[in-house]
Design a protein around this motif. Structure first.
Motif, PDB file in Angstrom:
ATOM      1  N   MET A 373      46.692  38.874  48.583  1.00 16.55           N
ATOM      2  CA  MET A 373      45.364  38.370  48.253  1.00 16.55           C
ATOM      3  C   MET A 373      44.346  39.502  48.178  1.00 16.55           C
ATOM      4  O   MET A 373      43.513  39.542  47.261  1.00 16.55           O
ATOM      5  N   VAL A 374      44.397  40.425  49.138  1.00 15.86           N
ATOM      6  CA  VAL A 374      43.435  41.524  49.153  1.00 15.86           C
ATOM      7  C   VAL A 374      43.620  42.432  47.932  1.00 15.86           C
ATOM      8  O   VAL A 374      42.638  42.867  47.322  1.00 15.86           O
ATOM      9  N   MET A 375      44.873  42.694  47.536  1.00 17.99           N
ATOM     10  CA  MET A 375      45.097  43.511  46.346  1.00 17.99           C
ATOM     11  C   MET A 375      44.579  42.795  45.101  1.00 17.99           C
ATOM     12  O   MET A 375      44.006  43.418  44.196  1.00 17.99           O
ATOM     13  N   GLY A 376      44.759  41.474  45.042  1.00 15.31           N
ATOM     14  CA  GLY A 376      44.199  40.720  43.932  1.00 15.31           C
ATOM     15  C   GLY A 376      42.686  40.806  43.895  1.00 15.31           C
ATOM     16  O   GLY A 376      42.080  40.905  42.815  1.00 15.31           O
ATOM     17  N   LEU A 377      42.065  40.788  45.050  1.00 11.14           N
ATOM     18  CA  LEU A 377      40.606  40.904  45.122  1.00 11.14           C
ATOM     19  C   LEU A 377      40.134  42.279  44.662  1.00 11.14           C
ATOM     20  O   LEU A 377      39.123  42.409  43.956  1.00 11.14           O
ATOM     21  N   TYR A 378      40.844  43.337  45.064  1.00 11.94           N
ATOM     22  CA  TYR A 378      40.496  44.684  44.592  1.00 11.94           C
ATOM     23  C   TYR A 378      40.636  44.774  43.071  1.00 11.94           C
ATOM     24  O   TYR A 378      39.783  45.362  42.385  1.00 11.94           O
ATOM     25  N   LEU A 379      41.728  44.206  42.527  1.00 11.08           N
ATOM     26  CA  LEU A 379      41.930  44.248  41.075  1.00 11.08           C
ATOM     27  C   LEU A 379      40.832  43.471  40.366  1.00 11.08           C
ATOM     28  O   LEU A 379      40.326  43.912  39.317  1.00 11.08           O
ATOM     29  N   SER A 380      40.429  42.338  40.934  1.00 14.12           N
ATOM     30  CA  SER A 380      39.333  41.571  40.352  1.00 14.12           C
ATOM     31  C   SER A 380      38.037  42.365  40.354  1.00 14.12           C
ATOM     32  O   SER A 380      37.306  42.391  39.355  1.00 14.12           O
ATOM     33  N   ALA A 381      37.761  43.034  41.468  1.00  9.25           N
ATOM     34  CA  ALA A 381      36.546  43.848  41.545  1.00  9.25           C
ATOM     35  C   ALA A 381      36.585  44.993  40.537  1.00  9.25           C
ATOM     36  O   ALA A 381      35.551  45.357  39.952  1.00  9.25           O
ATOM     37  N   GLU A 382      37.766  45.545  40.322  1.00  9.48           N
ATOM     38  CA  GLU A 382      37.898  46.688  39.410  1.00  9.48           C
ATOM     39  C   GLU A 382      37.792  46.277  37.953  1.00  9.48           C
ATOM     40  O   GLU A 382      37.235  47.016  37.130  1.00  9.48           O
ATOM     41  N   THR A 383      38.312  45.103  37.615  1.00 12.09           N
ATOM     42  CA  THR A 383      38.348  44.668  36.214  1.00 12.09           C
ATOM     43  C   THR A 383      37.217  43.722  35.848  1.00 12.09           C
ATOM     44  O   THR A 383      36.967  43.483  34.662  1.00 12.09           O
ATOM     45  N   GLY A 384      36.554  43.158  36.863  1.00 17.29           N
ATOM     46  CA  GLY A 384      35.473  42.235  36.592  1.00 17.29           C
ATOM     47  C   GLY A 384      35.928  40.865  36.130  1.00 17.29           C
ATOM     48  O   GLY A 384      35.166  40.125  35.499  1.00 17.29           O
ATOM     49  N   SER A 396      52.764  47.475  42.333  1.00 19.72           N
ATOM     50  CA  SER A 396      52.530  48.922  42.455  1.00 19.72           C
ATOM     51  C   SER A 396      51.046  49.262  42.413  1.00 19.72           C
ATOM     52  O   SER A 396      50.682  50.440  42.307  1.00 19.72           O
ATOM     53  N   TYR A 397      50.203  48.258  42.530  1.00 15.98           N
ATOM     54  CA  TYR A 397      48.764  48.479  42.427  1.00 15.98           C
ATOM     55  C   TYR A 397      48.218  49.167  43.679  1.00 15.98           C
ATOM     56  O   TYR A 397      48.582  48.818  44.808  1.00 15.98           O
ATOM     57  N   VAL A 398      47.353  50.155  43.470  1.00 19.85           N
ATOM     58  CA  VAL A 398      46.635  50.837  44.550  1.00 19.85           C
ATOM     59  C   VAL A 398      45.138  50.682  44.276  1.00 19.85           C
ATOM     60  O   VAL A 398      44.673  51.008  43.178  1.00 19.85           O
ATOM     61  N   PRO A 399      44.372  50.184  45.220  1.00 18.19           N
ATOM     62  CA  PRO A 399      42.937  49.993  44.991  1.00 18.19           C
ATOM     63  C   PRO A 399      42.225  51.284  44.600  1.00 18.19           C
ATOM     64  O   PRO A 399      42.587  52.381  45.068  1.00 18.19           O
ATOM     65  N   GLY A 400      41.188  51.145  43.779  1.00 18.22           N
ATOM     66  CA  GLY A 400      40.434  52.308  43.347  1.00 18.22           C
ATOM     67  C   GLY A 400      39.932  53.181  44.479  1.00 18.22           C
ATOM     68  O   GLY A 400      40.077  54.414  44.432  1.00 18.22           O
ATOM     69  N   PRO A 401      39.338  52.621  45.541  1.00 20.40           N
ATOM     70  CA  PRO A 401      38.838  53.463  46.633  1.00 20.40           C
ATOM     71  C   PRO A 401      39.930  54.202  47.398  1.00 20.40           C
ATOM     72  O   PRO A 401      39.619  55.121  48.160  1.00 20.40           O
ATOM     73  N   ALA A 402      41.200  53.815  47.191  1.00 20.99           N
ATOM     74  CA  ALA A 402      42.304  54.529  47.846  1.00 20.99           C
ATOM     75  C   ALA A 402      42.936  55.565  46.930  1.00 20.99           C
ATOM     76  O   ALA A 402      43.839  56.282  47.357  1.00 20.99           O
ATOM     77  N   ARG A 403      42.463  55.631  45.682  1.00 22.64           N
ATOM     78  CA  ARG A 403      42.999  56.622  44.746  1.00 22.64           C
ATOM     79  C   ARG A 403      42.070  57.826  44.740  1.00 22.64           C
ATOM     80  O   ARG A 403      40.901  57.729  44.413  1.00 22.64           O
ATOM     81  N   LEU A 404      42.604  58.978  45.093  1.00 24.80           N
ATOM     82  CA  LEU A 404      41.792  60.200  45.167  1.00 24.80           C
ATOM     83  C   LEU A 404      42.134  61.120  44.006  1.00 24.80           C
ATOM     84  O   LEU A 404      43.271  61.163  43.547  1.00 24.80           O
TER      85      LEU A 404
END
Length: 409
Positions: A373-384, A396-404
């Motif tokens: 659920m949390v990864m889905g929420l991050y993807l939603s925030a990233e894609t709008g 294999s999704y990594v949230p934007g704030p965790a990608r450096l």
């Protein structure tokens, strides 16, 4: 049950405090990489007469100790999977007597890690519990019982759960490092809010899987700690490794989750979390609503409060409430934080389930679903856009704030 702690930081000390009110358990060992911290933790456990507790110099020494039956995995997020692999190897090889493990939230920094944690614990044949304390908070357990026992038979099941948690920010440097923690406040605290909402909406005695998560919609914000003056404060406190100007992590997050019950009726969880809140201290607000009833709880409205005038001065601390932001004025006092926030009931439940071979009400399977659920929420925030969990590719999704490095994106 003789328990070995992996980790000796803030959350480990919180758990240790709760064991003062738990029977049939001893804290027999601890390992963390910092000698002074693990020694201090063992001394505290022994002073509380919860031991005898040994401070082990290596993880292997803890796992192979003859007086450790179960592990409480409370180490930083970026070490969880590596530690789980070591536990798996020690158990599978016969070097360890460990037969159960409880893991602090979140189960992984992303869905791939969470699924591997579940695979490893199952392959090792270990009993497993997911440490989500808010599910076990006294107000949550009592409120859910009253609603489902008294209100639901007359007016039907609840259909909306709201959960909010916020404070002024974490205590350890690694929480502010997106790659180590897995993101920001969405990763750190939304896992609480979505799971306590799902728990409140679940019929008593039914598995959490009886509710089907359909879609998630999330947003994140960089409201306070990425501003220059506040980022400088963090750098001054934690050193150059915490630089929210170059590597920002979100300090605000919102979520709307749609679910279906066993009959296909729609349900909703609304949640918000923040590291940008300045008030008396940690604020948890929960509510559960149905057609003719409502349940509400706020952690900052306890029965006990004190007023301290400006003439009463002292050093800063957290002797009244966690994440305390003031030492003067009208202050709420949480009489028993370990009990109010659910740690005591959570650990008592895990101990008794492990002792008697029962399955806890929160397992690694629930931990995987929370991370999904949390990864889905991050993807939603990233894609709008709203994310359908059945069709979204989150493996294999990594949230934007965790990608450096974030600053270069």
């Amino acid at each position: 049950m003789r328990i070995g702690f992996i980790g000796s930081g803030f959350i480990a000390r919180f758990h240790l405090k709760s064991f003062d009110n738990i029977r049939n358990a001893a804290i027999s060992g601890v390992y963390s990489p910092t000698p002074a911290k693990r020694a201090a933790f063992a001394d505290t456990a022994n002073d509380m007469e919860l031991g005898p507790c040994t401070a082990h110099a290596t993880l292997e020494a803890l796992l192979t100790a003859p007086d450790v039956d179960a592990i409480w995995l409370l180490a930083p997020n970026d070490t969880r999977l590596e530690t789980m692999r070591a536990i798996h190897a020690a158990v599978k090889s016969g070097r360890s007597n460990v037969r159960a493990i409880a893991c602090e939230k979140p189960l992984g920094r992303n869905l791939a890690e969470a699924r591997e944690m579940l695979r490893l614990v199952k392959d090792a044949g270990l009993s497993h519990g997911y440490l989500e304390n808010q599910v076990f908070a006294a107000a949550v357990e009592r409120g859910k019982d009253v609603i489902w026992r008294r209100a639901v038979p007359a007016a039907g099941r609840p259909y909306l759960a709201r959960a909010a948690e916020e404070h002024s920010g974490p205590h350890e440097a690694w929480f502010w490092q997106g790659d180590r923690q897995g993101g920001g406040v969405m990763s750190d605290m939304m896992c609480h809010s979505v799971e306590v909402g799902r728990f409140l909406l679940t019929r008593p005695g039914a598995p959490r899987s009886s509710l089907k998560v359909k879609s998630v919609q999330g947003s994140i914000g960089y409201l306070k700690w990425s501003r220059a003056q506040h980022a400088a404060k963090l750098r001054s406190e934690y050193g150059a490794s915490v630089d929210l100007l170059r590597h920002p992590v979100e300090d605000f997050a919102r979520a709307t989750i749609t679910l279906e019950d066993e009959d296909g009726a729609p349900l909703v969880i609304e949640a918000s979390t923040s590291w940008a809140y300045v008030g008396a201290g940690l604020r948890i607000d929960l509510s559960l609503l149905g057609s003719e009833y409502a349940m509400e709880f706020s952690s900052l409205n306890p029965a006990l409060k004190v007023f301290l005038s400006r003439q009463i001065q002292g050093g800063g601390g957290e002797d009244l409430v966690e994440k305390q932001n003031a030492e003067q004025g009208l202050m709420p006092i949480v009489e028993d934080e370990a009990g109010t926030y659910g740690y005591t009931a959570e650990n008592r439940h895990m101990v008794e389930c492990f002792r008697h071979g029962r399955t806890p009400i929160e397992t690694f399977e629930d931990g995987v679903e929370v991370v999904r659920m949390v990864m889905g929420l991050y993807l939603s925030a990233e894609t709008g856009r709203t994310v359908d969990l059945d069709s979204a590719d989150l493996e294999s999704y990594v949230p934007g704030p965790a990608r450096l490095p974030m600053a270069a994106e």
